[in-house]
Design a protein around this motif. Structure first.
Motif, PDB file in Angstrom:
ATOM      1  N   TYR A  32      23.980  30.122  26.996  1.00 25.98           N
ATOM      2  CA  TYR A  32      24.170  31.334  27.808  1.00 25.98           C
ATOM      3  C   TYR A  32      24.937  31.040  29.093  1.00 25.98           C
ATOM      4  CZ  TYR A  32      23.001  35.294  30.837  1.00 25.98           C
ATOM      5  OH  TYR A  32      23.075  36.363  31.697  1.00 25.98           O
ATOM      6  N   ILE A  33      24.668  29.897  29.724  1.00 22.72           N
ATOM      7  CA  ILE A  33      25.325  29.590  30.994  1.00 22.72           C
ATOM      8  C   ILE A  33      26.650  28.851  30.798  1.00 22.72           C
ATOM      9  CG2 ILE A  33      23.138  29.549  32.255  1.00 22.72           C
ATOM     10  CD1 ILE A  33      23.192  26.542  32.193  1.00 22.72           C
ATOM     11  N   SER A  34      27.004  28.588  29.548  1.00 22.30           N
ATOM     12  CA  SER A  34      28.265  27.902  29.260  1.00 22.30           C
ATOM     13  C   SER A  34      29.380  28.911  29.014  1.00 22.30           C
ATOM     14  CB  SER A  34      28.104  27.006  28.025  1.00 22.30           C
ATOM     15  OG  SER A  34      28.059  27.786  26.845  1.00 22.30           O
ATOM     16  N   ASP A  35      30.582  28.403  28.745  1.00 20.07           N
ATOM     17  CA  ASP A  35      31.704  29.280  28.436  1.00 20.07           C
ATOM     18  C   ASP A  35      31.607  29.855  27.021  1.00 20.07           C
ATOM     19  OD1 ASP A  35      32.819  28.859  30.927  1.00 20.07           O
ATOM     20  OD2 ASP A  35      34.065  27.176  30.257  1.00 20.07           O
ATOM     21  N   GLU A  36      30.653  29.356  26.231  1.00 19.12           N
ATOM     22  CA  GLU A  36      30.449  29.855  24.860  1.00 19.12           C
ATOM     23  C   GLU A  36      29.298  30.859  24.795  1.00 19.12           C
ATOM     24  OE1 GLU A  36      30.888  26.292  25.246  1.00 19.12           O
ATOM     25  OE2 GLU A  36      33.007  26.793  24.932  1.00 19.12           O
ATOM     26  N   TRP A  37      29.044  31.588  25.895  1.00 18.85           N
ATOM     27  CA  TRP A  37      27.904  32.494  25.973  1.00 18.85           C
ATOM     28  C   TRP A  37      27.901  33.557  24.877  1.00 18.85           C
ATOM     29  CZ3 TRP A  37      29.575  37.487  26.559  1.00 18.85           C
ATOM     30  CH2 TRP A  37      30.843  37.675  27.112  1.00 18.85           C
ATOM     31  N   GLU A  38      29.090  33.887  24.357  1.00 16.93           N
ATOM     32  CA  GLU A  38      29.157  34.900  23.301  1.00 16.93           C
ATOM     33  C   GLU A  38      28.424  34.469  22.033  1.00 16.93           C
ATOM     34  OE1 GLU A  38      33.254  37.367  23.909  1.00 16.93           O
ATOM     35  OE2 GLU A  38      33.494  35.255  23.365  1.00 16.93           O
ATOM     36  N   ASP A  39      28.236  33.164  21.867  1.00 17.01           N
ATOM     37  CA  ASP A  39      27.568  32.666  20.664  1.00 17.01           C
ATOM     38  C   ASP A  39      26.115  33.134  20.575  1.00 17.01           C
ATOM     39  OD1 ASP A  39      29.899  31.400  20.081  1.00 17.01           O
ATOM     40  OD2 ASP A  39      29.196  29.373  20.510  1.00 17.01           O
ATOM     41  N   VAL A  40      25.484  33.407  21.726  1.00 20.76           N
ATOM     42  CA  VAL A  40      24.083  33.862  21.691  1.00 20.76           C
ATOM     43  C   VAL A  40      23.940  35.335  22.038  1.00 20.76           C
ATOM     44  CG1 VAL A  40      23.090  31.592  22.154  1.00 20.76           C
ATOM     45  CG2 VAL A  40      23.699  33.077  24.070  1.00 20.76           C
ATOM     46  N   LEU A  41      25.039  35.983  22.448  1.00 15.04           N
ATOM     47  CA  LEU A  41      24.950  37.403  22.818  1.00 15.04           C
ATOM     48  C   LEU A  41      25.621  38.329  21.812  1.00 15.04           C
ATOM     49  CD1 LEU A  41      25.464  37.436  26.705  1.00 15.04           C
ATOM     50  CD2 LEU A  41      23.358  37.247  25.365  1.00 15.04           C
ATOM     51  N   GLN A  42      26.190  37.768  20.761  1.00 13.22           N
ATOM     52  CA  GLN A  42      26.817  38.628  19.766  1.00 13.22           C
ATOM     53  C   GLN A  42      25.755  39.352  18.941  1.00 13.22           C
ATOM     54  OE1 GLN A  42      28.809  36.439  16.501  1.00 13.22           O
ATOM     55  NE2 GLN A  42      28.066  34.562  17.498  1.00 13.22           N
ATOM     56  N   ASP A  43      26.101  40.526  18.443  1.00 12.12           N
ATOM     57  CA  ASP A  43      25.171  41.321  17.646  1.00 12.12           C
ATOM     58  C   ASP A  43      24.747  40.546  16.404  1.00 12.12           C
ATOM     59  OD1 ASP A  43      25.364  43.396  19.429  1.00 12.12           O
ATOM     60  OD2 ASP A  43      26.902  44.488  18.311  1.00 12.12           O
ATOM     61  N   GLY A  44      23.467  40.635  16.118  1.00 10.31           N
ATOM     62  CA  GLY A  44      22.907  39.906  14.991  1.00 10.31           C
ATOM     63  C   GLY A  44      22.370  38.541  15.369  1.00 10.31           C
ATOM     64  N   VAL A  45      22.688  38.092  16.599  1.00 10.88           N
ATOM     65  CA  VAL A  45      22.209  36.788  17.072  1.00 10.88           C
ATOM     66  C   VAL A  45      21.240  36.954  18.234  1.00 10.88           C
ATOM     67  CG1 VAL A  45      22.858  34.555  18.075  1.00 10.88           C
ATOM     68  CG2 VAL A  45      24.295  35.612  16.321  1.00 10.88           C
ATOM     69  N   TRP A  46      21.614  37.764  19.214  1.00  8.70           N
ATOM     70  CA  TRP A  46      20.763  37.896  20.402  1.00  8.70           C
ATOM     71  C   TRP A  46      19.377  38.410  20.043  1.00  8.70           C
ATOM     72  CZ3 TRP A  46      18.469  42.420  21.725  1.00  8.70           C
ATOM     73  CH2 TRP A  46      19.025  43.622  21.263  1.00  8.70           C
ATOM     74  N   GLU A  47      19.271  39.189  18.967  1.00 10.04           N
ATOM     75  CA  GLU A  47      17.970  39.741  18.573  1.00 10.04           C
ATOM     76  C   GLU A  47      16.968  38.653  18.197  1.00 10.04           C
ATOM     77  OE1 GLU A  47      21.157  42.808  17.427  1.00 10.04           O
ATOM     78  OE2 GLU A  47      20.890  40.615  17.377  1.00 10.04           O
ATOM     79  N   GLN A  48      17.463  37.444  17.856  1.00 13.17           N
ATOM     80  CA  GLN A  48      16.570  36.347  17.483  1.00 13.17           C
ATOM     81  C   GLN A  48      15.830  35.777  18.697  1.00 13.17           C
ATOM     82  OE1 GLN A  48      18.617  33.325  15.113  1.00 13.17           O
ATOM     83  NE2 GLN A  48      20.203  34.825  14.615  1.00 13.17           N
ATOM     84  N   PHE A  49      16.400  35.987  19.887  1.00 17.91           N
ATOM     85  CA  PHE A  49      15.867  35.339  21.080  1.00 17.91           C
ATOM     86  C   PHE A  49      15.351  36.308  22.139  1.00 17.91           C
ATOM     87  CE2 PHE A  49      19.594  32.911  19.492  1.00 17.91           C
ATOM     88  CZ  PHE A  49      18.910  31.829  18.952  1.00 17.91           C
ATOM     89  N   PHE A  50      15.967  37.486  22.245  1.00 17.21           N
ATOM     90  CA  PHE A  50      15.685  38.388  23.359  1.00 17.21           C
ATOM     91  C   PHE A  50      15.089  39.716  22.885  1.00 17.21           C
ATOM     92  CE2 PHE A  50      19.587  35.948  24.557  1.00 17.21           C
ATOM     93  CZ  PHE A  50      19.033  35.178  25.568  1.00 17.21           C
ATOM     94  N   THR A  51      14.343  40.339  23.781  1.00 15.90           N
ATOM     95  CA  THR A  51      13.798  41.669  23.493  1.00 15.90           C
ATOM     96  C   THR A  51      14.847  42.745  23.711  1.00 15.90           C
ATOM     97  OG1 THR A  51      12.980  41.827  25.773  1.00 15.90           O
ATOM     98  CG2 THR A  51      11.454  40.977  24.097  1.00 15.90           C
TER      99      THR A  51
END
Length: 278
Positions: free
Chosen positions: A180-199
């Protein structure tokens, strides 16, 4: 493997901290019975627990064999808490707070046991960035600085308040923050992925926000296991909040290094101690 090294007797509270961290063993001058019971449960009873005699004095000469060739060298017995290490201060700012001296000593001790070339950033009594085994001093400084920046970014309010799911595993939480704090933040915020970690889907931490937060880090200390050859190392260290430096000195460009320190009001000591020891 990774070992936990303790300078005092391991008690139950310390054992409980060790229990949840990944490591292959622990070495300490002693253990309370309660600590032993906790550590016996780690890794299904295979965790390595070693007790060392704190009064043991090793031989003054070390021997190492590499492909049939035996190398000998005197043990590295340099005293890194010697006040004389901070007597040669070539910069205009000559003030080292007690906390800064403590942190610089920690950095030098850390460097004593890392592979050269190496640079260590320390703040509030803990190493926050280590760059070791690099081919160039500036590479050490950049690597250690990026680790120090990440340590500081993890304390940014936007990161501290990320809406993690309640039962997310600790390792998954840690790795998610790293991305999240790196330049690759989109890897954890893209749809279908963020739902695994965040409410709920967090807002990204922008480059401007990261730069502004890193600029708030102050009072960092840096140690180097040999001299800084150019002022570019100081420029990079300054970006991570460095205000105190301890390095060997002796470069033909010491004047450039000193001038760069003076440019930012950094206090620097020439220790005249090279920590290259293998």
């Amino acid at each position: 493997g990774d070992f936990v090294a303790l300078s005092d007797v391991c008690d139950e509270a310390t054992a409980l901290l060790i229990k949840r961290e990944v490591s292959d063993g622990v070495i300490a001058p002693g253990y309370t019975p309660e600590a032993i019971e906790v550590l016996k449960e780690k890794r299904k009873g295979t965790y390595c627990v070693i007790q060392i005699d704190p009064d043991y004095v090793p031989a003054p000469i070390e021997h190492k064999q590499v492909f049939g060739v035996t190398f000998e060298q005197g043990r590295n017995e340099v005293k890194l808490d010697d006040p004389a290490l901070f007597e040669d201060i070539p910069t205009k700012n000559k003030t080292f707070t007690p906390e800064a001296k403590r942190d610089l000593i920690i950095s030098l001790i850390t460097l004593k046991y890392t592979q050269s070339n190496s640079v260590c950033y320390v703040k509030d009594g803990q190493a926050i960035g280590i760059g070791a085994g690099q081919q160039s001093r500036i590479h050490c400084t950049r690597l250690a600085g990026s680790k120090a920046d990440e340590w500081w970014l993890r304390q940014c309010p936007k990161v501290m308040n990320l809406p993690f799911k309640e039962k997310i595993r600790r390792a998954d939480r840690d790795n998610t923050i790293n991305v999240y704090i790196s330049d690759e933040w989109e890897d954890v915020l893209q749809d279908g992925v963020w739902e695994q970690f965040f409410t709920e889907k967090p807002e990204p931490l922008t480059r401007e926000e990261k730069k502004a937060w890193i600029a708030q880090n102050k009072g960092v200390s840096v140690g180097s296991d040999a001299f800084f050859p150019f002022g570019d190392n100081i420029e990079r260290a300054h970006k991570s909040g460095v205000e105190y430096i301890a390095e060997a000195g002796g470069s033909i460009r010491d004047d450039n290094v000193i001038d760069t320190c003076d440019k930012y009001g950094i206090a620097m000591a020439f220790t005249h101690v090279r920590l290259f020891h293998h």
